[in-house]
Design a protein around this motif. Structure first.
Motif, PDB file in Angstrom:
ATOM      1  N   LYS A 185      56.127 -75.093 -18.709  1.00 47.58           N
ATOM      2  CA  LYS A 185      56.160 -75.567 -17.399  1.00 47.58           C
ATOM      3  C   LYS A 185      54.751 -75.433 -16.864  1.00 47.58           C
ATOM      4  N   TRP A 186      54.222 -74.288 -16.860  1.00 49.41           N
ATOM      5  CA  TRP A 186      52.944 -73.962 -16.217  1.00 49.41           C
ATOM      6  C   TRP A 186      51.695 -74.144 -17.064  1.00 49.41           C
ATOM      7  N   GLN A 187      51.873 -74.792 -18.102  1.00 48.70           N
ATOM      8  CA  GLN A 187      50.712 -75.322 -18.916  1.00 48.70           C
ATOM      9  C   GLN A 187      49.613 -75.982 -18.084  1.00 48.70           C
ATOM     10  N   PRO A 188      49.849 -77.002 -17.335  1.00 54.24           N
ATOM     11  CA  PRO A 188      48.813 -77.656 -16.668  1.00 54.24           C
ATOM     12  C   PRO A 188      47.958 -76.578 -15.733  1.00 54.24           C
ATOM     13  N   LEU A 189      48.519 -75.694 -15.212  1.00 58.45           N
ATOM     14  CA  LEU A 189      47.843 -74.606 -14.464  1.00 58.45           C
ATOM     15  C   LEU A 189      47.005 -73.766 -15.543  1.00 58.45           C
ATOM     16  N   THR A 190      47.406 -73.382 -16.571  1.00 63.19           N
ATOM     17  CA  THR A 190      46.791 -72.927 -17.581  1.00 63.19           C
ATOM     18  C   THR A 190      45.492 -73.405 -18.019  1.00 63.19           C
TER      19      THR A 190
END
Length: 259
Positions: free
Chosen positions: A156-161
């Motif tokens: 879910k948080w891959q875009p921020l990573t």
């Protein structure tokens, strides 16, 4: 500086004052900032501002604040303190790149409008806001193979990573350029020129994001290496564009979108 978070349940104005008096007796001095957890306070509506004002009048502390107090209650509290000739100095609450509720709710803006210092505890969200934990590196590079976050959350948080890596590279390039320009300007300077940290980490970016939003981050530090990394946040800041890049990626991650 002495800072005291009033722990445990307190009841009424006298209970609040007595707790601080006992603490001052134990440490042998007054405290600089006395913060009271709003959720652990019991009593009549005016007892909390009465008690905090009395702590100031008695010279037990120089400043008073609260923790985890919402926007509307904080505004009411600030008005009540003002009527007593005192002021609310701080409000401490959770805020980080991966927990932006305080920003979206308007709490941070309300603090600025009232002249209350917003203090962010858990500014790294237990390490999650550093983006060190990824789908391909779920242990965050720590030994022992412990995976504190499940794959669903990491996905879910891959875009921020991904965006964090881009911002890290951007900041590093910018600071290296500034360091070269500074060295050129000070080439005839006698003495040690000021140093600019160019070895930027994602932890430092996450902390300076909190600073860019107007908060004072209070990260937990357990080792010398961690202290040195936090000190590396000084001397530089994120640009408005870099903050927007992080916000955009955090928005996408919260909504389960890709960028």
């Amino acid at each position: 500086m002495h800072l005291l978070d009033g722990g445990g349940f307190r009841y009424g104005r006298r209970g609040l004052v007595k707790a601080l008096e006992d603490s001052c007796d134990r440490v042998g001095t007054g405290v600089e900032l006395y913060q009271v957890p709003a959720a652990l306070y019991l009593g009549f509506p005016n007892a909390l501002p009465d008690g905090l004002s009395q702590c100031l009048d008695k010279g037990l502390c120089n400043f008073v604040g609260v923790t985890n107090m919402g926007k509307m209650r904080m505004k009411s509290m600030a008005r009540k303190m003002d009527k007593r000739g005192a002021s609310l100095t701080s409000n401490q609450f959770a805020f980080s790149l991966t927990n932006r509720k305080a920003w979206k709710s308007g709490l941070i803006k309300a603090c600025k409008d009232l002249g209350v210092i917003p203090i962010a505890h858990t500014p790294l969200d237990g390490g999650f806001a550093t983006c060190a934990y990824t789908m391909t590196n779920p242990s965050g590079g720590r030994p022992g193979g412990r995976f504190p976050y499940n794959q669903k959350k990491l996905e879910k948080w891959q875009p921020l990573t991904s965006q964090m890596e881009a911002v890290q590279s951007r900041v590093k390039t910018r600071l290296e350029k500034e360091a070269r320009e500074q060295q050129q300007m000070l080439k005839d300077y006698r003495g040690q020129p000021p140093q600019i940290n160019t070895d930027v980490t994602t932890t430092q970016i996450a902390l300076n994001y909190v600073v860019a939003k107007g908060c004072v981050p209070v990260p937990g530090i357990k080792t010398v290496a961690q202290a040195e990394e936090v000190l590396g946040c000084l001397g530089w800041e994120l640009t408005d564009e870099e903050v927007r890049m992080l916000d955009s990626a955090a928005d996408a991650s919260e909504k389960g979108l890709s960028i």
